[in-house]
Design an enzyme around this catalytic site. Structure first.
Site, short mmCIF file in Angstrom:
data_model
loop_
_atom_site.label_atom_id
_atom_site.label_comp_id
_atom_site.label_asym_id
_atom_site.label_seq_id
_atom_site.Cartn_x
_atom_site.Cartn_y
_atom_site.Cartn_z
N HIS A 75 13.48 9.50 -8.79
CA HIS A 75 13.99 8.74 -7.65
C HIS A 75 12.97 7.69 -7.23
O HIS A 75 13.30 6.51 -7.09
CB HIS A 75 14.31 9.68 -6.49
CG HIS A 75 14.46 8.99 -5.17
ND1 HIS A 75 15.56 8.21 -4.87
CD2 HIS A 75 13.64 8.93 -4.09
CE1 HIS A 75 15.41 7.71 -3.66
NE2 HIS A 75 14.26 8.12 -3.16
N SER A 85 7.33 -6.98 -17.88
CA SER A 85 8.41 -7.75 -17.28
C SER A 85 7.99 -8.36 -15.94
O SER A 85 8.21 -9.55 -15.69
CB SER A 85 9.64 -6.86 -17.11
OG SER A 85 10.51 -7.40 -16.17
N HIS A 134 -1.59 0.38 -3.45
CA HIS A 134 -1.41 -0.21 -2.13
C HIS A 134 -0.95 -1.66 -2.20
O HIS A 134 0.01 -2.02 -1.53
CB HIS A 134 -2.61 -0.04 -1.20
CG HIS A 134 -2.23 -0.51 0.16
ND1 HIS A 134 -1.52 0.26 1.03
CD2 HIS A 134 -2.32 -1.73 0.72
CE1 HIS A 134 -1.22 -0.46 2.09
NE2 HIS A 134 -1.69 -1.67 1.93
N GLU A 170 0.80 -2.80 -4.38
CA GLU A 170 2.20 -2.67 -4.81
C GLU A 170 3.15 -2.52 -3.62
O GLU A 170 4.22 -3.10 -3.59
CB GLU A 170 2.33 -1.47 -5.75
CG GLU A 170 3.74 -0.97 -6.00
CD GLU A 170 4.58 -1.92 -6.82
OE1 GLU A 170 4.00 -2.81 -7.49
OE2 GLU A 170 5.82 -1.79 -6.79
N HIS A 228 -6.90 4.80 1.78
CA HIS A 228 -6.21 5.51 2.88
C HIS A 228 -5.18 6.49 2.33
O HIS A 228 -4.64 7.30 3.07
CB HIS A 228 -5.60 4.56 3.92
CG HIS A 228 -4.53 3.66 3.42
ND1 HIS A 228 -4.39 2.37 3.85
CD2 HIS A 228 -3.53 3.84 2.55
CE1 HIS A 228 -3.36 1.81 3.26
NE2 HIS A 228 -2.82 2.69 2.45
N HIS A 229 -4.90 6.39 1.05
CA HIS A 229 -4.03 7.40 0.43
C HIS A 229 -4.84 8.61 -0.03
O HIS A 229 -4.28 9.56 -0.55
CB HIS A 229 -3.30 6.80 -0.78
CG HIS A 229 -2.39 5.67 -0.41
ND1 HIS A 229 -1.09 5.88 -0.02
CD2 HIS A 229 -2.60 4.34 -0.32
CE1 HIS A 229 -0.53 4.71 0.27
NE2 HIS A 229 -1.43 3.77 0.10
N THR A 241 0.28 -8.16 10.45
CA THR A 241 1.66 -7.68 10.46
C THR A 241 2.25 -7.86 11.85
O THR A 241 3.39 -8.29 12.02
CB THR A 241 1.72 -6.20 10.04
OG1 THR A 241 0.92 -6.02 8.88
CG2 THR A 241 3.14 -5.78 9.73
C1 HEM Z 1 0.82 -1.31 9.35
C2 HEM Z 1 1.01 -1.14 8.09
C3 HEM Z 1 0.78 0.14 7.31
C4 HEM Z 1 -0.15 1.12 7.47
C5 HEM Z 1 -1.24 1.16 8.51
C6 HEM Z 1 0.09 2.12 6.43
C7 HEM Z 1 -0.66 3.27 6.25
C8 HEM Z 1 -0.39 4.24 5.31
C9 HEM Z 1 -1.19 5.40 5.06
C10 HEM Z 1 -2.48 5.74 5.79
C11 HEM Z 1 -0.59 6.13 4.08
C12 HEM Z 1 -1.11 7.41 3.44
C13 HEM Z 1 -0.54 8.61 4.07
C14 HEM Z 1 -0.87 9.86 3.33
O1 HEM Z 1 -0.57 9.94 2.13
O2 HEM Z 1 -1.41 10.77 3.97
C15 HEM Z 1 0.60 5.43 3.69
C16 HEM Z 1 1.47 5.86 2.73
C17 HEM Z 1 2.47 5.05 2.19
N1 HEM Z 1 2.82 3.80 2.62
FE1 HEM Z 1 2.04 2.83 4.21
N2 HEM Z 1 1.16 1.74 5.70
C18 HEM Z 1 1.61 0.53 6.19
C19 HEM Z 1 2.65 -0.19 5.71
C20 HEM Z 1 3.36 0.10 4.57
C21 HEM Z 1 4.30 -0.78 3.94
C22 HEM Z 1 4.67 -2.17 4.43
C23 HEM Z 1 4.78 -0.12 2.86
C24 HEM Z 1 5.81 -0.55 1.83
C25 HEM Z 1 6.67 -1.46 1.95
C26 HEM Z 1 4.16 1.18 2.81
C27 HEM Z 1 4.42 2.12 1.87
C28 HEM Z 1 3.79 3.33 1.77
C29 HEM Z 1 4.09 4.31 0.77
C30 HEM Z 1 5.11 4.16 -0.38
C31 HEM Z 1 3.27 5.40 1.03
C32 HEM Z 1 3.27 6.75 0.35
C33 HEM Z 1 2.73 6.78 -1.00
C34 HEM Z 1 2.83 8.17 -1.56
O3 HEM Z 1 1.94 8.98 -1.31
O4 HEM Z 1 3.81 8.45 -2.26
N3 HEM Z 1 3.30 1.28 3.88
N4 HEM Z 1 0.71 4.28 4.47
CU LIG Z 2 -1.31 2.10 1.27
#
Ligand code: HEM
Ligand SMILES: [Cu+2]
Lengths: 527, 219
Positions: free
Chosen positions: A78, A171, A255, A257, A304-305, A330
């Site tokens: 998914h 691609s 990130h 990405e 941060h991940h 942002t």
């Molecule tokens: C203010 C903006 C953002 C902040 C501060 C932020 C912060 C974070 C943090 C700290 C995590 C890690 C959480 C963890 O695994 O414990 C996370 C995960 C994630 N964020 Fe964000 N994020 C932001 C915006 C976005 C945006 C714009 C997207 C995508 C369009 C996004 C997509 C993701 C995804 C896909 C994950 C999870 C990845 C995974 O472990 O599978 N984030 N974010």
């Molecule tokens: Cu990130």
């Protein structure tokens, strides 16, 4: 390179070829855009079905429908399909259709490569999907494919996974090169960089992000391949490697990405909001700079991940503050959209509804992101449904809503017909309710400690999970309504004017509706 | 449009950039290692013997506790023990500790021990002049072996560190190609990882060593 654009020139002004070969051999940016968009929609539905398998299993605690092994394959596939198959190709499709129209170019810079970069995708995804039927099943290690899950403990089909991701990467890179060459070299005379529409700007920056990080992803999966088949130990501690290194490399790609998936969305929203507010976009230049700074910052926040892998204190602090810093540009964007609407003569056609939905819900996703960015708090939230709630808020009512909004906005230009406004409104409200029912409760169960990627859960999470599952089905089936609306609009409907939206601006509205097969053979003049 | 050259230069630059980033991805592997080596982050310790410089003054007034953890990786069935779980040493004093391994299986096996020091800040002050982890161990079925570690604690060890934990994880590397030295194998790089997997790494840094022991199955 020379012959790449020549055939287009020699074609002159006749229409498309007939039959299926039109689509296979086409080098026309509009045809290729259409192919990308339909492909992406097909992937959206396939990935959506997998999501519904997941939500069905989670409807109640206990194991009912699927085996845990298969559940893991569903979450993995998914994620992969939605990221690489639905969201990214949809943006590339929109870029193909709209960028030449917006900059006054006759086509993309490299039309043949354009054809190739699309036609790789069906093969890549056919290969990826076929792994589900292989012995040992498909990828089951999550879309983030952490080693050693994806190396030492991976099913045999992992090799096919690696090759298909390689193809997707190639691609995307070709698509990005094409976008950059088009934007840099083919703008109509007089269109300076700071006169470019924002969708073009955001895509230009996205394309550079793609060039910067897709090769790193290719490197990571190549290392995996070597670990699995050639006896190296990049990620194998027993041989001197380090699994934590995998995470660093992956998130160095990962990130940026996620910003690849949101920057073009910012562009689309920056077109729709001014149109339906009948005002100019507030703060054009700041939008450009905000996009660029988000892109630059996205390279220094990856860990941060990985707050919980055992980073040193200095690392925790650095990545915490740099991540929070991203919220500033942002925030500038959200502020600009709202200021654009302020005192505007707003009307609420479907594209505008989706755009407003985007602004509100994406902001919620940004806030949960900020909560996750607080490193000590993340020790609690990490790998729970709170993270799932966060990224679905930024990706579904974020990226996906913006794509849908863009589709409604430009459908009249693409098809020459107006879509059914009444059904469009229904589609919006059903999606809006569905999305929130699905993902809002996930915040609560996440904070309460429900881990992600698990097919079963403790009893106290039952009610919210049931709500989320109901919401998931509502959202999923609403998208069939979207399919119907689009088909209906392609087939017929009220004739669209060249500029169907009163407040719209931009070169794309100067050509006829539907846009002729060849446009801007003579570049327009911009002053 | 008539002039194709702008595309040519743009595209070749972009292709170069793409290849460059691909290489950069691989470059990150040694960079990561060098970074961890220099900073001592991730508990990485040097995988070469410390070359003695003379003039270590033993500091008789200070005592440092050195703890030894012996873990085996998921599929490793060897018995692996240190003669003492914890000892007290004066900084600068050369100390010998003996470790034993037994291969209880019915086949000849090769093992590699991977060390890691916590707190990572102290990693660079644990000077190993001789360590079984610099080599691989090969044992016949049922055979056992004593292995030696010779080390000093650098007198420069910051004052706030009173305990150093040296954790070894033993890996079964029989199935990988027979090679003489780990550092020479392709795809590997000098320096060793902190622990068997990220989960364990985070735990060992986050919680007390006693807990780590319990989590790791203890001995
Ligand atoms: C203010 C903006 C953002 C902040 C501060 C932020 C912060 C974070 C943090 C700290 C995590 C890690 C959480 C963890 O695994 O414990 C996370 C995960 C994630 N964020 Fe964000 N994020 C932001 C915006 C976005 C945006 C714009 C997207 C995508 C369009 C996004 C997509 C993701 C995804 C896909 C994950 C999870 C990845 C995974 O472990 O599978 N984030 N974010
Ligand atoms: Cu990130």
């Amino acid at each position: 390179m020379n012959d790449m654009t020549q055939p287009e020139l020699m074609h002159g002004h006749h229409g498309p070829a007939r039959g299926i070969t039109r689509w296979i051999y086409t080098t026309n940016h509009k045809d290729i855009g259409t192919l990308y968009l339909w492909f992406s929609f097909a992937m959206f539905l396939i990935g959506g079905c997998m999501a519904l398998v997941i939500r069905s299993e989670l409807f109640q605690p206990g194991l009912q429908l699927v085996q845990p092994e298969f559940f893991n394959q569903m979450t993995t596939m998914h994620g992969l399909i939605m990221v690489f198959g639905a969201v990214m190709p949809a943006f590339v499709g929109l870029a193909n259709w709209m960028i030449p129209l917006m900059v006054g170019a006759p086509d993309m810079a490299l039309p043949r490569m354009n054809n190739l970069s699309f036609w790789i995708l069906p093969f890549a995804f056919a290969m990826l999907l076929s792994t589900l039927l292989m012995e040992g099943g498909g990828p089951n290690f999550g879309w983030t494919f952490y080693a050693p899950l994806s190396t030492t403990y991976a099913p045999p089909s992992v090799t096919f996974f690696i090759f298909s991701v390689h193809m997707m990467g190639i691609s995307s890179i070709m698509g990005a090169i094409n976008v950059i060459a088009t934007i840099l070299n083919m703008r109509a005379p007089g269109m300076t960089m700071m006169k470019m529409p924002l969708f073009v700007w955001t895509w230009l920056i996205t394309a550079f992000l793609l060039i910067a990080v897709m090769p790193v992803l290719a490197g990571v999966i190549t290392m995996m391949l070597m670990d699995i088949h050639f006896g190296t130990s990049f990620f194998d501690a027993g041989g001197g490697g380090d699994p934590v290194l995998f995470q660093h490399l992956f998130w160095f790609f990962g990130h940026p990405e996620v910003y690849i998936m949101i920057l073009p969305a910012f562009g689309i929203i920056s077109h729709i909001v001014p149109t339906f507010s009948r005002k100019r976009l507030f703060g054009y230049a700041s939008m450009v700079y905000a996009t660029a700074s988000i892109a630059l910052l996205s390279f220094v926040v990856w860990a941060h991940h990985m707050f919980t892998v055992g980073l040193p204190l200095a690392g925790e602090l650095f990545f915490m503050y740099s991540t929070m810093l991203i919220a500033v540009p942002t925030g500038v964007k959200v502020f600009n959209w709202i200021s654009t609407m302020f005192r505007g003569a707003i009307s609420f056609e479907t594209p505008m509804l989706f755009a407003i939905g985007f602004i509100v819900l994406f902001t919620i996703g940004g806030f949960s992101g900020l909560m996750l960015a607080i490193s000590p708090a993340d020790f609690q939230y990490h790998d729970t449904y709170f993270v799932v709630a966060h990224f679905h808020y930024v990706l579904v009512p974020g990226a996906v809503f913006s794509i849908i909004a863009g589709a409604y906005y430009w459908l009249p230009k693409w098809t020459g017909h107006m879509y059914d406004e009444r059904l469009g409104q229904w589609h919006f409200w059903l999606s809006m309710v569905g999305v929130n029912l699905t993902f809002f409760p996930m915040h609560f169960i996440g904070l309460a400690g429900m881990p992600r990627r698990i097919p079963d859960y403790a009893l106290q999470f039952a009610d919210f999970n049931m709500i989320a599952s109901i919401g998931g089905f509502l959202f999923g089936f609403s998208q069939l309504l979207f399919l119907y609306i689009v088909i209906k609009c392609v087939k017929g409907g009220q004739k669209a004017e060249d500029k169907p939206w009163e407040g719209a601006e931009g070169l794309e509205w100067q050509v006829a509706s539907p846009a002729p097969y060849h446009t801007f053979a003579q570049p327009p003049r911009i002053d | 449009m008539k002039d194709q050259n702008p595309h040519k230069t743009t595209v070749s630059k972009l292709v170069l950039a793409t290849l460059g980033m691909f290489l950069f991805g691989f470059l990150l592997v040694p960079l990561y290692d060098v970074f961890c080596d220099i900073t001592g982050l991730n508990g990485k310790v040097s995988n070469t013997a410390y070359v003695e410089k003379e003039g270590f003054t033993i500091d008789p007034n200070r005592k440092v506790t050195v703890q030894f953890l012996t873990n085996t990786n998921a599929n490793m069935n060897w018995l692996f023990e240190a003669e003492a779980r914890s000892i007290q040493v004066h900084p600068g004093e050369l100390t010998r500790v003996s470790f034993s391994v037994v291969n209880p299986s019915l086949k000849r096996m090769t093992a590699q021990a991977v060390p890691s020091v916590s707190p990572s800040e102290g990693a660079e002050y644990l000077l190993k002049t001789q360590c079984f982890c610099f080599e691989q161990q090969e044992l016949n079925p049922g055979a056992s072996q004593q292995m030696t570690l010779l080390f000093r604690v650098d007198p420069q060890l910051p004052d706030h560190i009173s305990t150093l934990t040296l954790a070894y994880t033993l890996f079964d590397i029989s199935s990988t190609r027979p090679v003489s030295s780990i550092a020479e194998r392709p795809g590997t790089y000098s320096g060793f990882p902190a622990a068997t997997d990220s989960l364990f790494t985070s735990q060992s840094l986050l919680i007390s060593h006693a807990q780590t022991l319990r989590l790791a199955g203890g001995y």
